[in-house]
Each structure stands twice: as C-alpha cells, then as structure tokens.
Design a protein around this motif. Structure first.
Motif, PDB file in Angstrom:
ATOM      1  N   GLU A 162     -10.225   2.527  -2.698  1.00  0.00           N
ATOM      2  CA  GLU A 162      -9.616   2.826  -1.408  1.00  0.00           C
ATOM      3  C   GLU A 162      -9.165   4.285  -1.382  1.00  0.00           C
ATOM      4  O   GLU A 162      -9.004   4.915  -2.412  1.00  0.00           O
ATOM      5  CB  GLU A 162      -8.394   1.929  -1.176  1.00  0.00           C
ATOM      6  N   THR A 163      -8.937   4.791  -0.181  1.00  0.00           N
ATOM      7  CA  THR A 163      -8.364   6.133  -0.069  1.00  0.00           C
ATOM      8  C   THR A 163      -6.929   6.089  -0.599  1.00  0.00           C
ATOM      9  O   THR A 163      -6.331   5.018  -0.709  1.00  0.00           O
ATOM     10  CB  THR A 163      -8.362   6.611   1.391  1.00  0.00           C
TER      11      THR A 163
ATOM     12  N   ARG B  23       0.841  -1.199   0.000  1.00  0.00           N
ATOM     13  CA  ARG B  23       0.000   0.000   0.000  1.00  0.00           C
ATOM     14  C   ARG B  23       0.878   1.250   0.000  1.00  0.00           C
ATOM     15  O   ARG B  23       2.049   1.206   0.354  1.00  0.00           O
ATOM     16  CB  ARG B  23      -0.909   0.002   1.216  1.00  0.00           C
TER      17      ARG B  23
ATOM     18  N   ASP C 115       3.620  10.086   2.845  1.00  0.00           N
ATOM     19  CA  ASP C 115       2.619   9.397   2.027  1.00  0.00           C
ATOM     20  C   ASP C 115       2.322  10.169   0.741  1.00  0.00           C
ATOM     21  O   ASP C 115       2.153   9.575  -0.317  1.00  0.00           O
ATOM     22  CB  ASP C 115       1.319   9.213   2.812  1.00  0.00           C
TER      23      ASP C 115
ATOM     24  N   SER D 250      -3.977   6.691   0.583  1.00  0.00           N
ATOM     25  CA  SER D 250      -2.913   6.057   1.371  1.00  0.00           C
ATOM     26  C   SER D 250      -3.116   4.545   1.518  1.00  0.00           C
ATOM     27  O   SER D 250      -2.185   3.841   1.874  1.00  0.00           O
ATOM     28  CB  SER D 250      -2.808   6.701   2.750  1.00  0.00           C
ATOM     29  N   LEU D 251      -4.317   4.037   1.238  1.00  0.00           N
ATOM     30  CA  LEU D 251      -4.583   2.611   1.384  1.00  0.00           C
ATOM     31  C   LEU D 251      -4.594   1.858   0.058  1.00  0.00           C
ATOM     32  O   LEU D 251      -4.799   0.649   0.038  1.00  0.00           O
ATOM     33  CB  LEU D 251      -5.911   2.396   2.112  1.00  0.00           C
ATOM     34  N   GLN D 252      -4.358   2.551  -1.048  1.00  0.00           N
ATOM     35  CA  GLN D 252      -4.320   1.860  -2.337  1.00  0.00           C
ATOM     36  C   GLN D 252      -3.101   0.955  -2.380  1.00  0.00           C
ATOM     37  O   GLN D 252      -2.034   1.284  -1.849  1.00  0.00           O
ATOM     38  CB  GLN D 252      -4.253   2.878  -3.477  1.00  0.00           C
ATOM     39  N   SER D 253      -3.244  -0.196  -3.036  1.00  0.00           N
ATOM     40  CA  SER D 253      -2.109  -1.115  -3.146  1.00  0.00           C
ATOM     41  C   SER D 253      -1.671  -1.222  -4.607  1.00  0.00           C
ATOM     42  O   SER D 253      -2.477  -1.050  -5.521  1.00  0.00           O
ATOM     43  CB  SER D 253      -2.466  -2.485  -2.569  1.00  0.00           C
TER      44      SER D 253
ATOM     45  N   ARG E 188       0.963   3.780   1.958  1.00  0.00           N
ATOM     46  CA  ARG E 188       1.515   4.085   3.284  1.00  0.00           C
ATOM     47  C   ARG E 188       2.696   3.167   3.606  1.00  0.00           C
ATOM     48  O   ARG E 188       3.701   3.598   4.151  1.00  0.00           O
ATOM     49  CB  ARG E 188       0.426   3.958   4.347  1.00  0.00           C
ATOM     50  N   HIS E 189       2.598   1.892   3.241  1.00  0.00           N
ATOM     51  CA  HIS E 189       3.681   0.938   3.486  1.00  0.00           C
ATOM     52  C   HIS E 189       4.922   1.333   2.677  1.00  0.00           C
ATOM     53  O   HIS E 189       6.044   1.290   3.195  1.00  0.00           O
ATOM     54  CB  HIS E 189       3.225  -0.479   3.115  1.00  0.00           C
TER      55      HIS E 189
END
Length: 119
Positions: free
Chosen positions: A108-109, A73, A85, A111-114, A75-76
C-alpha cells in the motif's frame, strides 16, 4: 499559534546567552564570554531534549491508539492524534524498527499502510 511557556524557555535561554556573549565580547571579557556561550549551549540542548521528549510522547500515544484500534492505517492514526500523515508515518516507521508494532499491509502507499501491536 501561542506556544506553552516551557517551549519558549529554550529559545529565551539561548537568546540570553548569545546576547550576553556579544556584550562580553565587546567588553573583552573572556570569562563572561565563556559563561555566556555555555548558557546559550544549555538553551540549545534543552530545546533538543524537549523535541525528543515530544516525539516519545507522540510514539506512546500511537502505541496506545494501536492497542485500541489494531489495523489502523497511517492516515487514521494521524487524524486521531491530530498530526500530519508524514509525522505519523515517521513515528510508525520508528516503532516498527524498534519491534513494538508490525505492518499488516506491504504493497500500500505510505498513508494507507495499516499497523498493529507486535505479538
């Protein structure tokens, strides 16, 4: 934060060129003024090239990270590389538009997209 010397050189070159331009202008020396402004422009262009190179290195690090961690993601990725981010998201968007990576999640938002490498 202390900047590496190579990051301070463009600023120094630009400042030197501008200081010389002021001196040349006050001494009414058009040849020296032109050279001084050219030096200042070189410093500005060197700084722009450094910014571009930094973004290329960051993009390469993101691609390498996604090769090791498919489905990571935003954020990761940012946490793993020590970047914000928003910075990671800009790079991921640029890499997606270039076709190097694909987004795995759509709704997804930011920051949560992968993401993963494209096939």
């Amino acid at each position: 934060m202390i900047q590496p010397v190579h990051q301070l050189l463009p600023v120094g070159i630009t400042a030197l060129g501008l200081a010389n331009a002021v001196a040349a202008h006050s001494n009414d020396n058009p040849a020296a003024l032109g050279l001084s402004l050219a030096l200042a422009l070189c410093g500005i262009l060197l700084g722009a090239a450094d910014i571009y190179e930094t973004s290329l290195r960051r993009d390469a690090a993101i691609v390498a990270h996604l090769a090791r961690h498919p489905g990571a993601r935003t954020r990761h990725v940012g946490n793993a590389l020590g970047i914000r981010d928003a910075t990671a998201a800009r790079s991921l968007t640029r890499l997606t538009k270039a076709g190097l990576i694909v987004r795995e999640t759509e709704n997804e938002t930011r920051s949560l997209q992968s993401f993963r490498l494209s096939a």
